[in-house]
Motif scaffolding. Sequence first.
Motif, short mmCIF file in Angstrom:
data_model
loop_
_atom_site.label_atom_id
_atom_site.label_comp_id
_atom_site.label_asym_id
_atom_site.label_seq_id
_atom_site.Cartn_x
_atom_site.Cartn_y
_atom_site.Cartn_z
N THR A 96 2.65 34.62 1.83
CA THR A 96 2.91 36.06 2.14
C THR A 96 1.51 36.68 2.37
OG1 THR A 96 4.78 36.37 0.80
CG2 THR A 96 3.73 38.15 1.50
N LEU A 97 0.60 36.46 1.61
CA LEU A 97 -0.91 36.75 1.56
C LEU A 97 -1.69 36.28 2.83
CD1 LEU A 97 -2.00 37.38 -2.18
CD2 LEU A 97 -1.11 39.05 -0.54
N SER A 99 -1.55 35.92 6.03
CA SER A 99 -1.88 36.60 7.22
C SER A 99 -3.11 37.33 7.16
CB SER A 99 -0.47 37.44 7.63
OG SER A 99 -0.38 38.34 6.68
N LYS A 100 -3.44 37.75 6.00
CA LYS A 100 -4.59 38.57 5.70
C LYS A 100 -5.84 37.50 5.38
CE LYS A 100 -2.42 42.21 3.31
NZ LYS A 100 -1.98 42.67 2.12
N HIS A 101 -5.36 36.30 5.34
CA HIS A 101 -6.62 35.33 5.16
C HIS A 101 -6.64 34.22 5.98
CE1 HIS A 101 -7.55 37.66 1.15
NE2 HIS A 101 -6.22 37.60 1.24
N PRO A 102 -6.76 34.58 7.31
CA PRO A 102 -6.81 33.34 8.34
C PRO A 102 -7.56 31.95 7.93
CG PRO A 102 -7.81 35.36 9.36
CD PRO A 102 -7.31 35.61 8.01
N TRP A 104 -7.68 30.52 5.28
CA TRP A 104 -6.81 29.72 4.17
C TRP A 104 -6.30 28.66 4.97
CZ3 TRP A 104 -3.50 33.41 0.49
CH2 TRP A 104 -4.68 34.16 -0.23
#
Lengths: 343, 343
Positions: A96-97, A99-102, A104
Amino acid sequence: MQQTLSRRMVLTALLAGTGMASSAFAQSRSDDPLPSWNDGSAKRAIIDFVARVTRETSADFVPVPARIATFDNDGTLWAEQPIYVQYAFAIDRVKTLASKHPHWKHTPPFKAVLEGDHKALAAMGEKELLTIMTVTHTDMTTDDFTKSVNDWIATARHPRFDRPYTDLTYQPMIELLGYLRANGFKTFVVSGGGVEFMRPWVERVYGIPPEQVIGSSGVTKFQLRPDRKTVLWKEARVEFIDDGPGKPVGINRFIGRRPIFAFGNSDGDLQMLQWTADGGGARFMALLHHTDGEREWAYSRQSHVGKLDRALDEAKVRGWTVVDMKRDWRTVFRFQDATVGAR
Amino acid sequence: MQQTLSRRMVLTALLAGTGMASSAFAQSRSDDPLPSWNDGSAKRAIIDFVARVTRETSADFVPVPARIATFDNDGTLWAEQPIYVQYAFAIDRVKTLASKHPHWKHTPPFKAVLEGDHKALAAMGEKELLTIMTVTHTDMTTDDFTKSVNDWIATARHPRFDRPYTDLTYQPMIELLGYLRANGFKTFVVSGGGVEFMRPWVERVYGIPPEQVIGSSGVTKFQLRPDRKTVLWKEARVEFIDDGPGKPVGINRFIGRRPIFAFGNSDGDLQMLQWTADGGGARFMALLHHTDGEREWAYSRQSHVGKLDRALDEAKVRGWTVVDMKRDWRTVFRFQDATVGAR
């Protein structure tokens, strides 16, 4: 080393959470308080113990305030396979998260999670697990974390049974919790899992209020914000590991007296059972042995998750109750009741 | 600096403990649930709040499980003058233990304690206090510490009133605890004092079971001894300070939800009240203001013990209830009831 790693995994990865509708508490077949338990030595030991400590004329009588019962969660009240539920939560949160941490996508250990690389996931060490737990469990307010747990538990489904994780609670244990409470016991969860991961759903699922849940925790800090709003901030530091020798410590810290009844399923519960057994007077100690590969899972001495080895030996030597899931439980999960459970 | 020192003293020196016979709960004059409270705005605010949150048709109705009430201990439920009761315990323990430590006669800070040098005692700094707390509270099993508390509380007498410390509990607060419980509230102690110092006597004195007592604590370690006896060993390390910003942290850790009712008496309770106030919905926050030098003590902004300064200002700004002991309490201590209290 492997031992240490497993323990640490139990500490960090581990937390649990799910359950059954409150109607599950009400279920009973005629006068049997434990209808999902087959007749046998385990069921008889439970009923005999409760009768002994609640009968006022009994030499083993225990006054109501001292009737403290503690239960491990993962593998004792709900399933812990193929991975601890809290770890499943963390993996889904990474997705889920992401998208805020490309970045990753290209960075271990997130890469393995995002690609669903089960081999890499299974081979993860303590450091990688800690990284995943940290980004999904810390650096946010307790309210925001609770919301993420509630959102997840309402929608996530177990990979084998394709059901909400809260359906993976054991019907016989739900009955046992209700039976003990009906006999004046106060029931507590004492889990290596994270206390903040369990509290949002345990009351609905187990009938156990948040203040009777003991678990591992991180450091939180009080903040009074400029708008005068107060928050508790979850920091990226472990505060307490409620596992193994930590369980008696947690019981003493949160309850302040010894249980007279303790139920676990793994070596991480051994010290809780030792502490309970050593209290003097009538005591009941039990381990759930996962022997049912058909309805649940069969694992014990060699298992990575929920290893039951030393505690099983000690239970045999000391005469603690060992519940054989396959033999002792008529039903495992409530949703199986009409099929496997009704045979 | 002085601020910090006071806070630390509240942390280390501070723990509390005493109380009244259980018959105190039963006292009531006709239909008045709070007979030791004079009619006035404080008493009316309490009764109005309880009515609003318990009436099912009320817009402010709160279901029973969410009726969490938290109380500071020292200066809120029992007297904290001239020194915190736990500190009095520690001083007496030093005297008891001195026979095993002959060199203490010549060694500060023990010398001052053994000679009854009040001036030196009052001037003690954090380091000296910590030394006294360490030798009296750690390096022993939890069972041995509990025994030392029980032995002391049964025999020690308050220097001004020459009565057991448990007689120095406030009758109006005992009534308030019972009144809240009769209305479905769960009552908790949330004290800067040591949790292990309070738990041996709070159930008898306040009707609050050990598992509903939150306090400061030291590190304990589980030990399985060669004879298979299990103990928890109290180490000489502070684990948690349940004071000031630590109170919301402790409440979250032990209870897992916000109180709707919180009662304190000093700046060390400010954050607990802020946290409670900020929960949304009907909330009750109160401070006890020590204004009665005749029946108890009169102190507030300048006091070393139980300093009430910032919290008093915030209470006035935010409309929290400030209980004026002299004006609002018909009786302070139960043993005064026939004399001062009956006027």
